[in-house]
Write a protein that holds these residues in place. Structure first.
Motif, short mmCIF file in Angstrom:
data_model
loop_
_atom_site.label_atom_id
_atom_site.label_comp_id
_atom_site.label_asym_id
_atom_site.label_seq_id
_atom_site.Cartn_x
_atom_site.Cartn_y
_atom_site.Cartn_z
N HIS A 1 32.80 17.38 -17.67
CA HIS A 1 32.52 18.45 -17.09
C HIS A 1 31.81 18.43 -15.80
N ALA A 2 30.67 17.78 -15.77
CA ALA A 2 30.32 17.62 -14.35
C ALA A 2 30.88 16.94 -13.33
N VAL A 3 31.80 16.19 -13.85
CA VAL A 3 32.72 15.38 -12.69
C VAL A 3 33.83 16.42 -12.31
N SER A 4 34.69 16.95 -13.29
CA SER A 4 35.67 17.85 -13.00
C SER A 4 35.45 19.09 -12.60
N ARG A 5 34.04 19.89 -12.79
CA ARG A 5 33.80 21.04 -12.52
C ARG A 5 32.57 21.19 -11.58
N LEU A 6 31.84 20.50 -11.26
CA LEU A 6 30.46 20.39 -10.62
C LEU A 6 30.64 19.64 -9.49
N GLY A 7 31.43 18.68 -9.33
CA GLY A 7 31.80 17.86 -8.43
C GLY A 7 31.06 16.74 -8.23
N PHE A 8 30.23 16.20 -9.22
CA PHE A 8 29.53 14.79 -9.62
C PHE A 8 30.42 13.56 -9.45
N ARG A 9 29.84 12.56 -8.67
CA ARG A 9 30.80 11.53 -8.50
C ARG A 9 30.67 10.56 -9.94
N ILE A 10 31.78 10.16 -10.38
CA ILE A 10 31.84 9.58 -11.95
C ILE A 10 30.89 8.14 -11.88
N ASN A 11 30.56 7.64 -10.85
CA ASN A 11 29.65 6.47 -10.91
C ASN A 11 28.26 6.49 -10.36
N LYS A 12 27.85 7.87 -10.26
CA LYS A 12 26.48 8.35 -9.92
C LYS A 12 25.39 8.95 -10.88
N PHE A 13 25.93 8.68 -12.32
CA PHE A 13 25.09 9.43 -13.13
C PHE A 13 23.98 8.57 -13.46
N ARG A 14 22.58 9.05 -13.78
CA ARG A 14 21.53 8.29 -14.08
C ARG A 14 21.62 7.94 -15.59
N VAL A 15 21.01 6.91 -16.16
CA VAL A 15 21.15 6.73 -17.44
C VAL A 15 20.34 7.88 -18.20
N SER A 16 19.17 8.31 -17.52
CA SER A 16 18.40 9.44 -18.38
C SER A 16 19.03 10.61 -18.68
N GLY A 17 20.09 10.92 -17.77
CA GLY A 17 20.59 12.22 -17.88
C GLY A 17 20.21 13.54 -17.10
N GLU A 18 19.16 13.08 -16.67
CA GLU A 18 18.32 14.09 -15.86
C GLU A 18 18.79 14.81 -14.68
N ASP A 19 19.87 14.05 -14.04
CA ASP A 19 20.77 14.64 -13.09
C ASP A 19 21.67 15.72 -13.29
N VAL A 20 22.06 15.95 -14.57
CA VAL A 20 23.10 16.79 -15.03
C VAL A 20 22.24 18.09 -15.42
#
Length: 90
Positions: free
Chosen positions: A40-59
């Motif tokens: 959802h973050a990639v498709s709707r919010l414009g996040f890059r698929i390879n830029k997520f933090r392991v902790s998940g705090e960026d979403v």
């Protein structure tokens, strides 16, 4: 139940196996929830698929909590399985 090993014919052993399967299923459900949230973050919010933090705090804070819950599960599934195996064997 003639085709089952003798150890699994005991009701407590079957319940123990069920507990391990439920724990594993819960772990997979958490992974699925993380994947859906990140999709959802990639498709709707414009996040890059390879830029997520392991902790998940960026979403979101919920994503961070999901990641922490999943980490707790995979860190403890080995110990949980060992304890259940020892309980069944004694």
């Amino acid at each position: 139940m003639p085709n089952m090993p003798a150890l699994l014919q005991h009701p407590d052993a079957a319940r123990s196996l069920l507990a391990i399967l439920i724990f594993g299923t819960w772990t997979l459900a958490l992974v699925s929830a993380i994947a859906l949230l990140r999709w959802h973050a990639v498709s709707r919010l414009g996040f890059r698929i390879n830029k997520f933090r392991v902790s998940g705090e960026d979403v979101s804070p919920f994503s961070e909590r999901l990641c922490r819950a999943h980490a707790n599960c995979y860190e403890n599934i080995g110990l949980f399985t060992f304890i259940v195996d020892v309980a069944v064997a004694t």
